[in-house]
Design a protein around this motif. Structure first.
Motif, mmCIF file in Angstrom:
data_model
loop_
_atom_site.group_PDB
_atom_site.id
_atom_site.type_symbol
_atom_site.label_atom_id
_atom_site.label_comp_id
_atom_site.label_asym_id
_atom_site.label_seq_id
_atom_site.Cartn_x
_atom_site.Cartn_y
_atom_site.Cartn_z
ATOM 1 N N ARG A 17 0.856 -1.182 0.000
ATOM 2 C CA ARG A 17 0.000 0.000 0.000
ATOM 3 C C ARG A 17 0.896 1.237 0.000
ATOM 4 N N LEU A 18 0.806 2.034 -1.041
ATOM 5 C CA LEU A 18 1.604 3.260 -1.136
ATOM 6 C C LEU A 18 0.714 4.438 -0.761
ATOM 7 N N GLU A 19 1.222 5.297 0.106
ATOM 8 C CA GLU A 19 0.430 6.474 0.502
ATOM 9 C C GLU A 19 1.268 7.733 0.368
ATOM 10 N N LEU A 20 0.612 8.767 -0.105
ATOM 11 C CA LEU A 20 1.291 10.049 -0.265
ATOM 12 C C LEU A 20 0.366 11.152 0.246
ATOM 13 N N SER A 21 0.886 11.958 1.188
ATOM 14 C CA SER A 21 0.134 13.132 1.666
ATOM 15 C C SER A 21 0.874 14.373 1.203
#
Ligand SMILES: Nc1ncnc2c1ncn2[C@@H]1O[C@H](COP(=O)(O)OP(=O)(O)OP(=O)(O)O)[C@@H](O)[C@H]1O
Length: 371
Positions: free
Chosen positions: A82-86
């Motif tokens: 799971r890749l997350e970017l904020s």
């Protein structure tokens, strides 16, 4: 490699969107200015942490404030992550499988999207910086460490330019010159090595598009040489320009000044290329890049095709869609008109209707091609 599921929150005009793409074709269709390119940009950011069209973080945020969130479940080599970017206006934060990463280096390589956008065709006739960027982005996709090496070169370049502008004596400049030669020769070597591997493919694809009536080539300096020889060459170039460098206060030789030559029948496209030749060249470049990346990683990259139908005529489109239909791999295509895609045989996969930043699965041709 493919995206199983992707989410957008407060990203440009997309307040909230979530979808599970097909492992093959995904068509995002809708009127102009609805958010189709924004959806592609989100995928591109999750792979590269840099956009193909915005440079400031604030541009991604609705009203330039708040936090945008992008996340995707990506499957690569049978492993799911799971890749997350904020994104906030002052920076970006990344997580993998719920864990904060200290360095963005660990984020790269899990998703490798290749973009084909109409604007990129202009790079062929534009400034050398655009042509270098095209090449550098392709190399970065194969080796994320290339970015760090390019940044190290930039650091030496900036410092050396500063000292030149301040008129500092030679002994103060020397360590930065040595560093610049080391990092600069390395970048030149990597560019030449990459092109040595990808240009035979590019020539073949270009031949296919033009029925072998024209020959394409991409030449970067004198081609491949060992790093030591490249260091010596750069040192000689800098020695030869030392006086002018002092006068102008900037470094005048190195990979930041090189101009990769895009040639058709031995003539630079930059000067002599027709619109059609530029488009064919870009198509061949991207196709060769896809083939190269696929053979290195053993799996097809994710393709993002932004409004291709506006840029390519029927013949070139036909060639490219045949290539896409023959390969495995996930593709995202944006378009205002789905009919040309359907005529080219793209009726399998998923269709999403994009309206004012939201999307809904909707295949207008459902049923027609079943069985
Ligand atoms: N930061 C932002 N905040 C809110 N809305 C934004 C922001 N940035 C862009 N938009 C909106 O996004 C829309 C443009 O979306 P996008 O570029 O994805 O269009 P598109 O559907 O690809 O259209 P086209 O077919 O013309 O390329 C515009 O309505 C624009 O006002």
């Amino acid at each position: 490699m493919y995206i199983k599921q992707i989410q957008y929150r407060a990203f440009r005009n997309i307040e909230r969107a979530e979808f599970s793409p097909d492992t093959g074709f995904n068509v995002l269709w809708g009127d102009n200015a609805q958010g189709k390119t924004n959806l592609l940009e989100g995928i591109y950011l999750l792979g590269n942490l840099k956009s193909f069209r915005a440079s400031r973080n604030g541009e991604f945020l609705p009203e330039s404030t708040g936090t945008a969130h992008l996340s995707a479940r990506v499957s690569s080599q049978q492993v799911e992550r799971r890749l997350e970017l904020s994104i906030v206006s002052t920076g970006k934060k990344v997580r993998i499988d719920g864990k904060d990463l200290r360095s963005s280096r660990d984020f790269f390589g899990h998703l490798r999207p290749i973009l084909f956008s109409p604007e990129e065709v202009n790079l062929i006739k534009g400034s050398p910086a655009g042509r270098r960027a095209l090449l550098d982005r392709a190399i970065f996709q194969t080796d994320p460490l290339y970015l760090e090496r390019a940044q190290e070169f930039e650091r030496h370049l900036r410092q050396r330019n500063l000292l030149l502008r301040e008129g500092k004596p030679a002994q103060e400049l020397a360590p930065w010159t040595e560093g610049l030669i080391r990092c600069g020769a390395r970048l030149r070597w990597e560019r030449a090595r990459y092109l040595a591997e990808m240009t035979p493919r590019l020539r073949e694809v270009y031949g296919g598009i033009t029925d072998n009536r024209e020959q394409a080539d991409l030449v970067y300096r004198e081609g491949e040489a060992d790093e030591e020889a490249l260091r010596e060459r750069l040192r000689e170039e800098l020695d030869g320009k030392a006086e002018r460098e002092r006068r102008l206060g900037q470094t005048l030789a190195g990979p930041h000044r090189d101009d990769p030559l895009f040639l058709v029948d031995g003539r630079p496209l930059r000067l002599f290329g027709s619109q059609g030749q530029q488009r064919s060249f870009m198509l061949a470049f991207k196709t060769a890049q896809i083939m190269d990346l696929e053979s290195r990683t053993g799996e097809p990259p994710v393709l993002l095709l932004d409004d291709m139908t506006s840029e390519l005529d029927r013949h070139r489109q036909g060639y490219f869609f045949r290539f896409l239909l023959e390969r495995r791999g996930q593709v995202f295509i944006t378009t205002t008109d789905i009919q040309p895609l359907i005529k080219e045989g793209i009726h399998q996969g998923k269709f999403f209707r994009v309206r004012a930043g939201s999307l809904q699965e909707d295949n207008p041709e459902r049923g027609k091609y079943d069985g």
